[in-house]
Design an enzyme around this catalytic site. Structure first.
Site, mmCIF file in Angstrom:
data_model
loop_
_atom_site.group_PDB
_atom_site.id
_atom_site.type_symbol
_atom_site.label_atom_id
_atom_site.label_comp_id
_atom_site.label_asym_id
_atom_site.label_seq_id
_atom_site.Cartn_x
_atom_site.Cartn_y
_atom_site.Cartn_z
ATOM 1 N N LYS A 1 -2.332 5.827 -2.545
ATOM 2 C CA LYS A 1 -2.737 5.295 -3.835
ATOM 3 C C LYS A 1 -2.383 4.645 -4.722
ATOM 4 O O LYS A 1 -1.661 3.735 -3.963
ATOM 5 C CB LYS A 1 -1.181 6.627 -4.079
ATOM 6 C CG LYS A 1 -1.405 8.509 -3.336
ATOM 7 C CD LYS A 1 -2.890 9.245 -4.081
ATOM 8 C CE LYS A 1 -2.553 10.604 -3.100
ATOM 9 N NZ LYS A 1 -1.928 11.691 -4.328
ATOM 10 N N ASN B 1 3.645 1.797 3.289
ATOM 11 C CA ASN B 1 4.694 2.141 2.162
ATOM 12 C C ASN B 1 4.558 3.977 2.291
ATOM 13 O O ASN B 1 3.205 4.371 1.746
ATOM 14 C CB ASN B 1 4.720 2.355 0.993
ATOM 15 C CG ASN B 1 6.065 2.666 0.661
ATOM 16 O OD1 ASN B 1 7.367 3.287 0.833
ATOM 17 N ND2 ASN B 1 5.879 3.168 -0.578
ATOM 18 N N LEU C 1 1.321 -1.713 -0.075
ATOM 19 C CA LEU C 1 -0.116 -0.327 -0.203
ATOM 20 C C LEU C 1 1.048 0.768 0.096
ATOM 21 O O LEU C 1 1.758 1.485 0.833
ATOM 22 C CB LEU C 1 -0.868 -0.210 1.588
ATOM 23 C CG LEU C 1 -2.102 -0.872 1.748
ATOM 24 C CD1 LEU C 1 -2.986 -0.648 2.658
ATOM 25 C CD2 LEU C 1 -3.151 -2.025 0.046
ATOM 26 N N ASP C 2 0.998 2.100 -0.857
ATOM 27 C CA ASP C 2 1.485 3.327 -1.278
ATOM 28 C C ASP C 2 0.249 4.725 -0.152
ATOM 29 O O ASP C 2 -0.876 4.368 -0.872
ATOM 30 C CB ASP C 2 1.860 3.891 -2.332
ATOM 31 C CG ASP C 2 2.739 2.914 -3.239
ATOM 32 O OD1 ASP C 2 3.764 2.160 -2.349
ATOM 33 O OD2 ASP C 2 2.176 2.332 -4.689
ATOM 34 N N ILE C 3 0.771 4.933 0.369
ATOM 35 C CA ILE C 3 0.092 5.698 1.317
ATOM 36 C C ILE C 3 0.792 7.232 1.507
ATOM 37 O O ILE C 3 1.751 7.787 1.560
ATOM 38 C CB ILE C 3 -0.103 5.405 2.542
ATOM 39 C CG1 ILE C 3 -0.505 4.198 3.159
ATOM 40 C CG2 ILE C 3 -1.036 6.317 3.714
ATOM 41 C CD1 ILE C 3 -0.354 2.991 3.905
#
Lengths: 266, 193
Positions: free
Chosen positions: A144, A174, A132-134
Site C-alpha cells: 500500500k 510492515n 514496505l507497508d503491506i
C-alpha cells in the site's frame, strides 16, 4: 558474530507523536512529553537503532519535524533513519544534515524515477531502507502507498524480487493488519521474500510483548525487529524486555550502560 | 554513514570540545584529530589530496605530536589500496588492502550492518569497556596482514581488521559515535591518550 537488532519507530506529525493501530492514528504527546514523561533518552539506551517517520499529510512542511529530529539526534548515540515525504535528493540532504544516518523510502520505490540510484550514488546503498507497508486482503498480500490508502496491484513477490536487485541497504516489512495491535508479528510476510535474498530484513507491526520480540529475533530470516508502539513498552518496558531477551540467549548487543558510570569521564 | 555532526554530538555529550577543521594547515594545532568517513574510500582519498589534508595528516602522523583516530572510511583511507569505486590507492600509513567483504557464503548479507563483536587482547581504546559490541555498517573491509598494530578483529564471512592501534595512530571500522555507551567510552579513551 553479528547481533540482531531491536529498532524503535517514532511516528511524528505536526508537533506530536502518535500511536497507530491499523494505520488509524491517536495523538499521544509532543517532544517535551516524549523526553520528560516518556523518558525517551533512557529508553533509547536500550535500542539498537531509531526510525523517526514524518506521517504528516502536510509532509512538504518538514521544518518542525527536522527541528525535533535535531533535538533527538544530539541525545542518542545510535543510527537514526528518517522517513516520510522523501521525493527528491534535496529532501534527503535536509534529512542527512539534520542527523539522519539512513533514510526510509516507500512511495518512490514504485515510481519510474531514478531517486533510489541518486540517493545511493551520493550517500551509499547502505543508507537506504525500503519501507514496505503491506496489507492482507482476502488471503492476498498487497503493498500500500500514500499512508496505506492506495493499493499497488503488482504481484508482491515480483516486486520484492526486483527490489532486492536495487541499490537499497535494508528492507522493512510492515504489516498494516498487525500494526499497533500487539498481537504478534505476521510471519507469513517472510514467505514473500525471494530465496536468494542478500538484504537484511526488518520485521515490523504487531509486537506486543517481549515474547513476540524473542520469537521474531530467533527467526533465521529476521535480522531486526521494529516496534512503534509507545504504550506497549511504557516505563521500564523496553529496558526489561531487552534484559529478558539477553537472559534468554537472544543474540543482541550488550550496550554497556549496565555499569554505574552513566557518562564516560575523560 | 558520513555524519560529521554525530561525532561532534558524541564528543560534546562526554564533555570534549571539538572543532570541524576546514583548513588543513590548522590541523596540527589540535592534540587529537578524528578522521571520519564520508562517501567511498576512493572518493575520500581524492578529496584529502585535493584539499591538502593528505599531506597534513601524514605530517601529523610522522611528527607524533598529534593523536589520530580514523573511523570507518577514515580507517580504510589509511590503508595502501581499496577495491571500491574501481580501485584506488590510499594514504599507505598501513600496508593493508581494503577489499569487498568476502561473499563465499551465499547467505552472507551485504552491507554488514548492526552490532558485532571486536575481539582484542590488548587495546588502550577498549580499556575498561566490558562489552565489545560496536555498530558496523560497511561493504568493504581491511584485510589482515598479521601485524602487531592490528589489535582488534571481527568476524563476518572472513575475519577482518576492525581496530588498529599504532603509537599515535588509531582506527576503527565500526562507528563509536553510534555504539551507545561502549562507543562513548571508546571516544573518551581516545581523548585521554
Amino acid at each position: 558474530m553479528l547481533k540482531k537488532r531491536l529498532i524503535f519507530t517514532l511516528l511524528y506529525a505536526d508537533g506530536f507523536f502518535y500511536l497507530s493501530r491499523n494505520f488509524r492514528l491517536q495523538k499521544i504527546g509532543d517532544i517535551d512529553w516524549l523526553v520528560n514523561n516518556y523518558n525517551f533518552y533512557e529508553v533509547a539506551k536500550n535500542i539498537d537503532e531509531l526510525i523517526i517517520l514524518n506521517i504528516s499529510r502536510d509532509y512538504k512542511n518538514q521544518k518542525q519535524f527536522l527541528r525535533v529530529v535535531s533535538q533527538i539526534a544530539t541525545n542518542v548515540f545510535i543510527p537514526i533513519a528518517l522517513g516520510g515525504g522523501i521525493d527528491s535528493l534535496e529532501v534527503c540532504k535536509k534529512f542527512f544534515d539534520s542527523g539522519a544516518d539512513k533514510v526510509t523510502i516507500s512511495d518512490c520505490l514504485h515510481d519510474e524515477n531514478k531517486l533510489v540510484d541518486e540517493i545511493s550514488r551520493v550517500y551509499g546503498a547502505q543508507s537506504i531502507i525500503a519501507f514496505l507497508d503491506i496489507e492482507k486482503e482476502s488471503e492476498q498480500y498487497f503493498i500500500k502507498r500514500n499512508f496505506g490508502q492506495i493499493r499497488c496491484d503488482q504481484d508482491i513477490e515480483i516486486f520484492l524480487q526486483n527490489l532486492i536487485q536495487k541499490d537499497v541497504g535494508e528492507i522493512i516489512l510492515n504489516s498494516i493488519n498487525k500494526d499497533g495491535t500487539g498481537m504478534d508479528f505476521d510471519y507469513d510476510l517472510l514467505d514473500l521474500i525471494p530465496k536468494r535474498n542478500s538484504k537484511p530484513i526488518i520485521l515490523s507491526g504487531g509486537a506486543g510483548n517481549s515474547s513476540h520480540l524473542k520469537k521474531a529475533l530467533l527467526h533465521s530470516q529476521v535480522d531486526a525487529v521494529a516496534t512503534a508502539n509507545l504504550l506497549n513498552f511504557i516505563g521500564n518496558g523496553l529496558i526489561e524486555a531487552r534484559k529478558d531477551l539477553l537472559n534468554d540467549g537472544v543474540s543482541l548487543a550488550v550496550l554497556g550502560y549496565d555499569n554505574e558510570d552513566r557518562k564516560p569521564d575523560c | 554513514m558520513g555524519n560529521l555532526y554525530s561525532i561532534q554530538h558524541a564528543l560534546n555529550y562526554i564533555g570534549i570540545d571539538s572543532e570541524l577543521v576546514k583548513d588543513a594547515s590548522s590541523l596540527k594545532k589540535f592534540s587529537h584529530i578524528i578522521l571520519p568517513g564520508v562517501g567511498s574510500c576512493a572518493e575520500a582519498y581524492t578529496r584529502l589530496l585535493a584539499t591538502g589534508f593528505a599531506d597534513e595528516i601524514i605530517n601529523c602522523i610522522e611528527g607524533k605530536e598529534n593523536k589520530i583516530l580514523g573511523i570507518c572510511v577514515g580507517m580504510q583511507v589509511l590503508c595502501s589500496s581499496t577495491e571500491e569505486g574501481g580501485g584506488s590507492i590510499g594514504l599507505n600509513v598501513f600496508p593493508n588492502k581494503v577489499k569487498l567483504i568476502s561473499t563465499e557464503e551465499v547467505t552472507l548479507k551485504i552491507p554488514h550492518v548492526g552490532f558485532n563483536e571486536v575481539s582484542a587482547s590488548h587495546s588502550s581504546l577498549l580499556k575498561n569497556i566490558h562489552s565489545k559490541d560496536f555498530y558496523f555498517v560497511h561493504s568493504y573491509c581491511v584485510e589482515k596482514e598479521n601485524a602487531s598494530y592490528e589489535v582488534g578483529m571481527t568476524s563476518y564471512g572472513n575475519e577482518f581488521v576492525s581496530l588498529i592501534e599504532s603509537e599515535n595512530v588509531f582506527a576503527t571500522q565500526f562507528h563509536p559515535e553510534k555504539s551507545q555507551h561502549n562507543g562513548l567510552k571508546l571516544l573518551a579513551n581516545f581523548v585521554s591518550q
